[in-house]
Scaffold this motif. Sequence first.
Motif, PDB file in Angstrom:
ATOM      1  N   PHE A   1      20.985  18.583   7.712  1.00 12.43           N
ATOM      2  CA  PHE A   1      21.887  19.392   8.532  1.00 12.43           C
ATOM      3  C   PHE A   1      22.404  18.541   9.677  1.00 12.43           C
ATOM      4  CE2 PHE A   1      19.123  22.873   6.908  1.00 12.43           C
ATOM      5  CZ  PHE A   1      20.102  23.638   6.313  1.00 12.43           C
ATOM      6  N   SER A   2      23.735  18.559   9.884  1.00  9.39           N
ATOM      7  CA  SER A   2      24.310  17.876  11.046  1.00  9.39           C
ATOM      8  C   SER A   2      24.103  18.756  12.280  1.00  9.39           C
ATOM      9  CB  SER A   2      25.798  17.618  10.825  1.00  9.39           C
ATOM     10  OG  SER A   2      26.508  18.847  10.780  1.00  9.39           O
TER      11      SER A   2
ATOM     12  N   ASP B   1      12.808  18.824  10.959  1.00  7.08           N
ATOM     13  CA  ASP B   1      13.200  20.013  10.209  1.00  7.08           C
ATOM     14  C   ASP B   1      14.673  20.020   9.816  1.00  7.08           C
ATOM     15  OD1 ASP B   1      14.085  20.344  12.781  1.00  7.08           O
ATOM     16  OD2 ASP B   1      13.218  22.330  13.053  1.00  7.08           O
ATOM     17  N   TRP B   2      15.435  19.088  10.268  1.00  4.86           N
ATOM     18  CA  TRP B   2      16.850  18.978   9.902  1.00  4.86           C
ATOM     19  C   TRP B   2      17.050  18.287   8.558  1.00  4.86           C
ATOM     20  CZ3 TRP B   2      18.056  13.745   9.971  1.00  4.86           C
ATOM     21  CH2 TRP B   2      17.206  12.930  10.722  1.00  4.86           C
TER      22      TRP B   2
ATOM     23  N   ILE C   1      16.781  18.292   4.706  1.00 10.49           N
ATOM     24  CA  ILE C   1      16.694  19.288   3.640  1.00 10.49           C
ATOM     25  C   ILE C   1      15.951  18.702   2.439  1.00 10.49           C
ATOM     26  CG2 ILE C   1      18.015  20.739   2.044  1.00 10.49           C
ATOM     27  CD1 ILE C   1      20.309  20.613   4.163  1.00 10.49           C
ATOM     28  N   ALA C   2      16.361  17.523   2.022  1.00 16.76           N
ATOM     29  CA  ALA C   2      15.736  16.883   0.859  1.00 16.76           C
ATOM     30  C   ALA C   2      15.914  15.377   0.953  1.00 16.76           C
ATOM     31  CB  ALA C   2      16.356  17.407  -0.427  1.00 16.76           C
ATOM     32  N   PRO C   3      14.961  14.614   0.504  1.00 17.01           N
ATOM     33  CA  PRO C   3      13.668  15.059  -0.010  1.00 17.01           C
ATOM     34  C   PRO C   3      12.758  15.458   1.145  1.00 17.01           C
ATOM     35  CG  PRO C   3      13.709  12.675   0.051  1.00 17.01           C
ATOM     36  CD  PRO C   3      15.078  13.151   0.483  1.00 17.01           C
ATOM     37  N   GLN C   4      11.787  16.279   0.881  1.00 14.85           N
ATOM     38  CA  GLN C   4      10.818  16.655   1.912  1.00 14.85           C
ATOM     39  C   GLN C   4       9.829  15.515   2.164  1.00 14.85           C
ATOM     40  OE1 GLN C   4      10.488  19.672   3.843  1.00 14.85           O
ATOM     41  NE2 GLN C   4      12.616  19.565   3.218  1.00 14.85           N
ATOM     42  N   THR C   5       9.572  14.739   1.124  1.00 14.79           N
ATOM     43  CA  THR C   5       8.676  13.589   1.234  1.00 14.79           C
ATOM     44  C   THR C   5       9.294  12.418   0.465  1.00 14.79           C
ATOM     45  OG1 THR C   5       7.429  14.133  -0.764  1.00 14.79           O
ATOM     46  CG2 THR C   5       6.595  15.041   1.318  1.00 14.79           C
ATOM     47  N   PHE C   6       8.852  11.210   0.806  1.00 11.79           N
ATOM     48  CA  PHE C   6       9.222  10.038   0.010  1.00 11.79           C
ATOM     49  C   PHE C   6       8.157   8.967   0.183  1.00 11.79           C
ATOM     50  CE2 PHE C   6      10.858   8.457   3.975  1.00 11.79           C
ATOM     51  CZ  PHE C   6      10.839   7.070   3.872  1.00 11.79           C
ATOM     52  N   GLU C   7       8.045   8.127  -0.824  1.00 16.79           N
ATOM     53  CA  GLU C   7       7.060   7.045  -0.817  1.00 16.79           C
ATOM     54  C   GLU C   7       7.666   5.841  -0.112  1.00 16.79           C
ATOM     55  OE1 GLU C   7       3.768   5.234  -0.838  1.00 16.79           O
ATOM     56  OE2 GLU C   7       3.765   7.154  -1.880  1.00 16.79           O
ATOM     57  N   ALA C   8       7.216   5.581   1.120  1.00 17.99           N
ATOM     58  CA  ALA C   8       7.761   4.486   1.918  1.00 17.99           C
ATOM     59  C   ALA C   8       7.037   3.173   1.639  1.00 17.99           C
ATOM     60  CB  ALA C   8       7.664   4.824   3.408  1.00 17.99           C
ATOM     61  N   SER C   9       5.729   3.234   1.432  1.00 16.57           N
ATOM     62  CA  SER C   9       4.855   2.067   1.262  1.00 16.57           C
ATOM     63  C   SER C   9       4.851   1.193   2.519  1.00 16.57           C
ATOM     64  CB  SER C   9       5.234   1.223   0.053  1.00 16.57           C
ATOM     65  OG  SER C   9       5.162   1.981  -1.121  1.00 16.57           O
ATOM     66  N   TYR C  10       3.845   0.334   2.623  1.00 19.23           N
ATOM     67  CA  TYR C  10       3.772  -0.626   3.725  1.00 19.23           C
ATOM     68  C   TYR C  10       3.034  -1.868   3.248  1.00 19.23           C
ATOM     69  CZ  TYR C  10      -1.113   0.743   4.593  1.00 19.23           C
ATOM     70  OH  TYR C  10      -2.458   0.972   4.468  1.00 19.23           O
TER      71      TYR C  10
ATOM     72  N   TYR D   1       0.837  -1.196   0.000  1.00 19.13           N
ATOM     73  CA  TYR D   1       0.000   0.000   0.000  1.00 19.13           C
ATOM     74  C   TYR D   1       0.875   1.250   0.000  1.00 19.13           C
ATOM     75  CZ  TYR D   1      -4.056  -2.855   1.108  1.00 19.13           C
ATOM     76  OH  TYR D   1      -5.071  -3.785   1.060  1.00 19.13           O
ATOM     77  N   PRO D   2       0.399   2.325  -0.605  1.00 17.02           N
ATOM     78  CA  PRO D   2       1.178   3.564  -0.600  1.00 17.02           C
ATOM     79  C   PRO D   2       1.215   4.200   0.785  1.00 17.02           C
ATOM     80  CG  PRO D   2      -0.945   3.912  -1.682  1.00 17.02           C
ATOM     81  CD  PRO D   2      -0.852   2.453  -1.355  1.00 17.02           C
ATOM     82  N   LEU D   3       2.354   4.765   1.120  1.00 13.12           N
ATOM     83  CA  LEU D   3       2.518   5.509   2.369  1.00 13.12           C
ATOM     84  C   LEU D   3       3.500   6.634   2.102  1.00 13.12           C
ATOM     85  CD1 LEU D   3       2.128   5.942   5.424  1.00 13.12           C
ATOM     86  CD2 LEU D   3       4.067   4.374   5.762  1.00 13.12           C
ATOM     87  N   LEU D   4       2.993   7.849   2.035  1.00 12.70           N
ATOM     88  CA  LEU D   4       3.829   9.014   1.799  1.00 12.70           C
ATOM     89  C   LEU D   4       4.325   9.550   3.136  1.00 12.70           C
ATOM     90  CD1 LEU D   4       4.921  10.970  -0.388  1.00 12.70           C
ATOM     91  CD2 LEU D   4       2.950  12.420   0.119  1.00 12.70           C
ATOM     92  N   VAL D   5       5.636   9.588   3.312  1.00 13.78           N
ATOM     93  CA  VAL D   5       6.232  10.122   4.538  1.00 13.78           C
ATOM     94  C   VAL D   5       6.611  11.574   4.268  1.00 13.78           C
ATOM     95  CG1 VAL D   5       8.202   9.972   6.111  1.00 13.78           C
ATOM     96  CG2 VAL D   5       7.079   7.883   5.305  1.00 13.78           C
ATOM     97  N   ASN D   6       6.124  12.459   5.120  1.00 19.86           N
ATOM     98  CA  ASN D   6       6.405  13.886   5.019  1.00 19.86           C
ATOM     99  C   ASN D   6       7.235  14.264   6.246  1.00 19.86           C
ATOM    100  OD1 ASN D   6       6.274  16.728   5.311  1.00 19.86           O
ATOM    101  ND2 ASN D   6       4.421  16.777   4.066  1.00 19.86           N
ATOM    102  N   PHE D   7       8.505  14.596   6.035  1.00 20.53           N
ATOM    103  CA  PHE D   7       9.405  14.884   7.154  1.00 20.53           C
ATOM    104  C   PHE D   7       8.972  16.112   7.949  1.00 20.53           C
ATOM    105  CE2 PHE D   7      12.395  12.415   4.413  1.00 20.53           C
ATOM    106  CZ  PHE D   7      12.545  11.349   5.287  1.00 20.53           C
ATOM    107  N   ALA D   8       8.369  17.112   7.306  1.00 19.35           N
ATOM    108  CA  ALA D   8       7.889  18.306   8.010  1.00 19.35           C
ATOM    109  C   ALA D   8       6.780  17.936   9.002  1.00 19.35           C
ATOM    110  CB  ALA D   8       7.394  19.354   7.022  1.00 19.35           C
ATOM    111  N   GLN D   9       5.890  17.010   8.608  1.00 25.48           N
ATOM    112  CA  GLN D   9       4.823  16.577   9.521  1.00 25.48           C
ATOM    113  C   GLN D   9       5.375  15.818  10.719  1.00 25.48           C
ATOM    114  OE1 GLN D   9       2.168  14.369   6.958  1.00 25.48           O
ATOM    115  NE2 GLN D   9       0.910  16.179   6.553  1.00 25.48           N
ATOM    116  N   LEU D  10       6.546  15.222  10.560  1.00 21.10           N
ATOM    117  CA  LEU D  10       7.194  14.523  11.667  1.00 21.10           C
ATOM    118  C   LEU D  10       8.062  15.451  12.514  1.00 21.10           C
ATOM    119  CD1 LEU D  10       8.398  11.328   9.743  1.00 21.10           C
ATOM    120  CD2 LEU D  10       6.421  11.521  11.262  1.00 21.10           C
ATOM    121  N   ASN D  11       8.085  16.738  12.129  1.00 16.43           N
ATOM    122  CA  ASN D  11       8.931  17.746  12.770  1.00 16.43           C
ATOM    123  C   ASN D  11      10.414  17.412  12.639  1.00 16.43           C
ATOM    124  OD1 ASN D  11       6.817  19.449  13.624  1.00 16.43           O
ATOM    125  ND2 ASN D  11       6.423  18.072  15.349  1.00 16.43           N
TER     126      ASN D  11
END
Length: 125
Positions: A103-104, A48-49, A51-60, A36-46
Motif C-alpha cells: 500500500f502506498s 503492515d503496509w 501485502i505480499a509476500p508476508q514472508t521471504f527467505e533472505a538468508s545471511y 544460512y537461512p533467514l526467514l523475514v516476516n514483515f508482520a513481525q517487523l510491523n
Amino acid sequence: SLYLEVKAKPIGKKRRKRQDSLDCNENSAIAECCRYPLLVNFAQLNWDWIIAPQTFEASYCNGECRMGFLPESVHTTISHQVGTQAKPCCSPSKLSAVDLLYFSQDLQILKTRIPNMAVEKCSCS
C-alpha cells in the motif's frame, strides 16, 4: 584387431567446486563461510503496509574465511598475502530481487521489485 571397452561408473560422493557456496543451518558443524537461512516476516517487523509476500527467505552469510577458502576475487587473495591488515570476510557474492505488493501512502496498491534482498551465494571477499 584390438578391442577396448570402457565402462563409466558413478562416483559415490560428488566433490564440491571450490567456487560453490556452502549452504548450512543452525545445526551445521561447519565453521567456514556459509549461507544460512533467514526467514523475514514483515508482520513481525510491523511492516503492515506490505501485502505480499508476508514472508521471504533472505538468508545471511557467516563463517570463517581461511586463506584459500572460497575466494571471491584474486584481489582478496593478494591483499591478504602481501600482509595487509584486511582479512577476507564472509559476505554475499550473489543477491536476488524480491517482488513486493504494498500500500502506498495514499492507499493505492503498488508492485515493485527491490534488488539485492535475498542472498543466493556467499563467498570470502
